[in-house]
Design a protein around this motif. Sequence first.
Motif, PDB file in Angstrom:
ATOM      1  N   SER A 184       0.849  -1.191   0.000  1.00  0.00           N
ATOM      2  CA  SER A 184       0.000   0.000   0.000  1.00  0.00           C
ATOM      3  C   SER A 184       0.883   1.239   0.000  1.00  0.00           C
ATOM      4  O   SER A 184       2.044   1.203   0.418  1.00  0.00           O
ATOM      5  CB  SER A 184      -0.944   0.003   1.204  1.00  0.00           C
ATOM      6  N   HIS A 185       0.305   2.314  -0.500  1.00  0.00           N
ATOM      7  CA  HIS A 185       1.032   3.582  -0.595  1.00  0.00           C
ATOM      8  C   HIS A 185       0.037   4.702  -0.337  1.00  0.00           C
ATOM      9  O   HIS A 185      -1.104   4.643  -0.796  1.00  0.00           O
ATOM     10  CB  HIS A 185       1.637   3.726  -1.990  1.00  0.00           C
ATOM     11  N   ARG A 186       0.487   5.721   0.403  1.00  0.00           N
ATOM     12  CA  ARG A 186      -0.382   6.835   0.781  1.00  0.00           C
ATOM     13  C   ARG A 186       0.298   8.152   0.456  1.00  0.00           C
ATOM     14  O   ARG A 186       1.481   8.326   0.744  1.00  0.00           O
ATOM     15  CB  ARG A 186      -0.628   6.778   2.287  1.00  0.00           C
ATOM     16  N   LYS A 187      -0.451   9.065  -0.125  1.00  0.00           N
ATOM     17  CA  LYS A 187       0.102  10.384  -0.418  1.00  0.00           C
ATOM     18  C   LYS A 187      -0.998  11.437  -0.294  1.00  0.00           C
ATOM     19  O   LYS A 187      -2.130  11.191  -0.702  1.00  0.00           O
ATOM     20  CB  LYS A 187       0.670  10.399  -1.845  1.00  0.00           C
ATOM     21  N   GLU A 188      -0.624  12.590   0.240  1.00  0.00           N
ATOM     22  CA  GLU A 188      -1.560  13.721   0.288  1.00  0.00           C
ATOM     23  C   GLU A 188      -1.170  14.746  -0.765  1.00  0.00           C
ATOM     24  O   GLU A 188       0.004  15.063  -0.926  1.00  0.00           O
ATOM     25  CB  GLU A 188      -1.518  14.392   1.667  1.00  0.00           C
ATOM     26  N   LEU A 189      -2.176  15.283  -1.447  1.00  0.00           N
ATOM     27  CA  LEU A 189      -1.986  16.422  -2.349  1.00  0.00           C
ATOM     28  C   LEU A 189      -2.619  17.637  -1.680  1.00  0.00           C
ATOM     29  O   LEU A 189      -3.743  17.553  -1.186  1.00  0.00           O
ATOM     30  CB  LEU A 189      -2.668  16.164  -3.697  1.00  0.00           C
ATOM     31  N   TRP A 190      -1.893  18.755  -1.675  1.00  0.00           N
ATOM     32  CA  TRP A 190      -2.382  19.967  -0.994  1.00  0.00           C
ATOM     33  C   TRP A 190      -2.803  21.032  -2.000  1.00  0.00           C
ATOM     34  O   TRP A 190      -2.162  21.202  -3.037  1.00  0.00           O
ATOM     35  CB  TRP A 190      -1.293  20.533  -0.088  1.00  0.00           C
ATOM     36  N   PHE A 191      -3.855  21.762  -1.650  1.00  0.00           N
ATOM     37  CA  PHE A 191      -4.385  22.828  -2.510  1.00  0.00           C
ATOM     38  C   PHE A 191      -4.688  24.051  -1.667  1.00  0.00           C
ATOM     39  O   PHE A 191      -5.125  23.923  -0.518  1.00  0.00           O
ATOM     40  CB  PHE A 191      -5.691  22.375  -3.193  1.00  0.00           C
ATOM     41  N   HIS A 192      -4.477  25.209  -2.261  1.00  0.00           N
ATOM     42  CA  HIS A 192      -4.921  26.456  -1.643  1.00  0.00           C
ATOM     43  C   HIS A 192      -5.354  27.366  -2.781  1.00  0.00           C
ATOM     44  O   HIS A 192      -4.560  28.139  -3.313  1.00  0.00           O
ATOM     45  CB  HIS A 192      -3.807  27.098  -0.814  1.00  0.00           C
ATOM     46  N   GLY A 214     -12.279  19.282  -7.418  1.00  0.00           N
ATOM     47  CA  GLY A 214     -13.314  20.311  -7.531  1.00  0.00           C
ATOM     48  C   GLY A 214     -13.432  21.062  -6.228  1.00  0.00           C
ATOM     49  O   GLY A 214     -13.793  20.483  -5.198  1.00  0.00           O
ATOM     50  N   GLU A 215     -13.103  22.331  -6.274  1.00  0.00           N
ATOM     51  CA  GLU A 215     -13.174  23.195  -5.078  1.00  0.00           C
ATOM     52  C   GLU A 215     -14.472  23.989  -5.131  1.00  0.00           C
ATOM     53  O   GLU A 215     -14.773  24.614  -6.156  1.00  0.00           O
ATOM     54  CB  GLU A 215     -11.972  24.144  -5.076  1.00  0.00           C
ATOM     55  N   PHE A 216     -15.260  23.949  -4.056  1.00  0.00           N
ATOM     56  CA  PHE A 216     -16.512  24.710  -3.998  1.00  0.00           C
ATOM     57  C   PHE A 216     -16.533  25.714  -2.858  1.00  0.00           C
ATOM     58  O   PHE A 216     -17.528  26.409  -2.668  1.00  0.00           O
ATOM     59  CB  PHE A 216     -17.704  23.745  -3.885  1.00  0.00           C
ATOM     60  N   ASP A 217     -15.448  25.784  -2.087  1.00  0.00           N
ATOM     61  CA  ASP A 217     -15.367  26.751  -0.988  1.00  0.00           C
ATOM     62  C   ASP A 217     -13.890  27.052  -0.733  1.00  0.00           C
ATOM     63  O   ASP A 217     -13.320  26.658   0.290  1.00  0.00           O
ATOM     64  CB  ASP A 217     -16.041  26.180   0.274  1.00  0.00           C
ATOM     65  N   GLY A 218     -13.300  27.760  -1.683  1.00  0.00           N
ATOM     66  CA  GLY A 218     -11.857  27.988  -1.680  1.00  0.00           C
ATOM     67  C   GLY A 218     -11.401  29.019  -0.658  1.00  0.00           C
ATOM     68  O   GLY A 218     -12.154  29.429   0.220  1.00  0.00           O
ATOM     69  N   GLY A 219     -10.113  29.384  -0.798  1.00  0.00           N
ATOM     70  CA  GLY A 219      -9.554  30.382   0.100  1.00  0.00           C
ATOM     71  C   GLY A 219      -8.985  29.786   1.377  1.00  0.00           C
ATOM     72  O   GLY A 219      -8.670  30.509   2.316  1.00  0.00           O
ATOM     73  N   ARG A 220      -8.912  28.447   1.409  1.00  0.00           N
ATOM     74  CA  ARG A 220      -8.250  27.819   2.565  1.00  0.00           C
ATOM     75  C   ARG A 220      -7.493  26.570   2.103  1.00  0.00           C
ATOM     76  O   ARG A 220      -7.780  26.030   1.037  1.00  0.00           O
ATOM     77  CB  ARG A 220      -9.240  27.461   3.664  1.00  0.00           C
ATOM     78  N   ARG A 221      -6.535  26.131   2.903  1.00  0.00           N
ATOM     79  CA  ARG A 221      -5.738  24.964   2.555  1.00  0.00           C
ATOM     80  C   ARG A 221      -6.566  23.697   2.710  1.00  0.00           C
ATOM     81  O   ARG A 221      -7.225  23.505   3.730  1.00  0.00           O
ATOM     82  CB  ARG A 221      -4.492  24.881   3.448  1.00  0.00           C
ATOM     83  N   LYS A 222      -6.521  22.860   1.673  1.00  0.00           N
ATOM     84  CA  LYS A 222      -7.284  21.611   1.694  1.00  0.00           C
ATOM     85  C   LYS A 222      -6.451  20.495   1.086  1.00  0.00           C
ATOM     86  O   LYS A 222      -5.518  20.744   0.336  1.00  0.00           O
ATOM     87  CB  LYS A 222      -8.582  21.779   0.913  1.00  0.00           C
ATOM     88  N   ARG A 223      -6.860  19.251   1.388  1.00  0.00           N
ATOM     89  CA  ARG A 223      -6.097  18.086   0.967  1.00  0.00           C
ATOM     90  C   ARG A 223      -6.927  17.074   0.194  1.00  0.00           C
ATOM     91  O   ARG A 223      -8.131  16.939   0.423  1.00  0.00           O
ATOM     92  CB  ARG A 223      -5.573  17.338   2.200  1.00  0.00           C
ATOM     93  N   VAL A 224      -6.222  16.344  -0.675  1.00  0.00           N
ATOM     94  CA  VAL A 224      -6.759  15.162  -1.348  1.00  0.00           C
ATOM     95  C   VAL A 224      -5.891  13.982  -0.928  1.00  0.00           C
ATOM     96  O   VAL A 224      -4.665  14.095  -0.857  1.00  0.00           O
ATOM     97  CB  VAL A 224      -6.733  15.345  -2.882  1.00  0.00           C
ATOM     98  N   LEU A 225      -6.528  12.853  -0.635  1.00  0.00           N
ATOM     99  CA  LEU A 225      -5.812  11.642  -0.256  1.00  0.00           C
ATOM    100  C   LEU A 225      -5.729  10.687  -1.450  1.00  0.00           C
ATOM    101  O   LEU A 225      -6.743  10.445  -2.115  1.00  0.00           O
ATOM    102  CB  LEU A 225      -6.548  10.942   0.892  1.00  0.00           C
ATOM    103  N   VAL A 226      -4.524  10.173  -1.700  1.00  0.00           N
ATOM    104  CA  VAL A 226      -4.324   9.121  -2.698  1.00  0.00           C
ATOM    105  C   VAL A 226      -3.881   7.878  -1.932  1.00  0.00           C
ATOM    106  O   VAL A 226      -2.859   7.916  -1.227  1.00  0.00           O
ATOM    107  CB  VAL A 226      -3.247   9.519  -3.728  1.00  0.00           C
ATOM    108  N   LYS A 227      -4.663   6.816  -2.023  1.00  0.00           N
ATOM    109  CA  LYS A 227      -4.314   5.565  -1.349  1.00  0.00           C
ATOM    110  C   LYS A 227      -4.325   4.457  -2.391  1.00  0.00           C
ATOM    111  O   LYS A 227      -5.333   4.257  -3.085  1.00  0.00           O
ATOM    112  CB  LYS A 227      -5.333   5.248  -0.254  1.00  0.00           C
ATOM    113  N   ILE A 228      -3.212   3.749  -2.511  1.00  0.00           N
ATOM    114  CA  ILE A 228      -3.070   2.723  -3.539  1.00  0.00           C
ATOM    115  C   ILE A 228      -2.823   1.395  -2.849  1.00  0.00           C
ATOM    116  O   ILE A 228      -1.963   1.308  -1.961  1.00  0.00           O
ATOM    117  CB  ILE A 228      -1.885   3.053  -4.473  1.00  0.00           C
ATOM    118  N   ILE A 229      -3.577   0.364  -3.235  1.00  0.00           N
ATOM    119  CA  ILE A 229      -3.305  -0.975  -2.712  1.00  0.00           C
ATOM    120  C   ILE A 229      -3.178  -1.942  -3.881  1.00  0.00           C
ATOM    121  O   ILE A 229      -3.789  -1.745  -4.931  1.00  0.00           O
ATOM    122  CB  ILE A 229      -4.365  -1.475  -1.709  1.00  0.00           C
TER     123      ILE A 229
END
Lengths: 139, 139, 139
Positions: free
Chosen positions: C3-11, C122-137
């Motif tokens: 398994s592998h885990r990674k976070e992608l960050w957006f602002h 898809g951002e619907f309430d921007g202006g703050r730091r948010k994350r996406v999780l990528v999990k691979i098995i």
Amino acid sequence: MKSHRKELWFHLPARRAFVNISSQVEEALRESGIREGLVLVNAMHITASVFINDDESGLHADYESWLERLAPHEPVGQYRHNRTGEDNADAHMKRQVMGREVVVAVTQGKLDFGPWEQIFYGEFDGGRRKRVLVKIIGE
Amino acid sequence: MKSHRKELWFHLPARRAFVNISSQVEEALRESGIREGLVLVNAMHITASVFINDDESGLHADYESWLERLAPHEPVGQYRHNRTGEDNADAHMKRQVMGREVVVAVTQGKLDFGPWEQIFYGEFDGGRRKRVLVKIIGE
Amino acid sequence: MKSHRKELWFHLPARRAFVNISSQVEEALRESGIREGLVLVNAMHITASVFINDDESGLHADYESWLERLAPHEPVGQYRHNRTGEDNADAHMKRQVMGREVVVAVTQGKLDFGPWEQIFYGEFDGGRRKRVLVKIIGE
């Protein structure tokens, strides 16, 4: 961990249609030999859906009217996407409501379903060849 | 690869309701002993949803009004599905908007969630016994 | 099973935006070394989506108008959730239409995609730091 991959092909003449693909997914599962795991079933095209609901023709007619109310096909000029020469912008919306994919549990070699669950391919821009991907992982 | 299966049962008196099932899914995860993998949580009935959002009562009231606007329960005669003797066609639409299932990552034995993520059972045609399936695979 | 885990960050400065994250998910897949399996990509925040569709700016403008029609931001006082001091109730609805997550098959070390499939945040309430999780098995 074992994995199995299969493509299902469709060429539906109508613009919109729903096709029950449950038995084709079950067949892919039997071929895989997997007894415990997960099945992913997804449309490989972005104007089509895979979803789980009831195999009842009245309900499918209701889905057709309801989706057409939420995202009407006509007038095609209301969508900027259709300026590219396409007329299928509405199909890209309908597919988001109905979803791209389903993930189904595999238990003791069977699709682990409730009493009325059936898997459907939802076509919203027919008249061309399209594919559904079945990917099974487990043991 | 290990797998674990659990059913959660519901019998909600109201036609529509949202129930936070996060702790029940966490309990199933603890029972599984799985540390890294994926959890599938799905409604086994086609007039119900499993979805992830905020546990805030005002938001749930907003979902209720919004779904009723997108797919009204009344008049029941507007839906062909209801000619079968059912009155729940709207529930089949609401469930498509909110979704059948969620897939959640398992990392170090925990549901790998952002700060506000909570799992809900969404009932759109209550008054009968219904089930949610939790299937966990991993190691 | 690996398994592998990674976070992608957006602002993202805008309230609403769509960002193509396909190459970031492919990079996480390469890092994982996994050849056969499943990738889960999900928004870790409840006013954002991860979905698969076409990378076409006209279509994205259509999604923006259509979602605003289905669940308008204004007037913010129409939503009970906004009495908590938030103004983002509409974002919680838009995210349900577009979905929280996608699950993608991994075959021979690649995202197993049809010709036009691309993954979007898809951002619907921007202006703050948010994350996406990528999990691979997989393996």
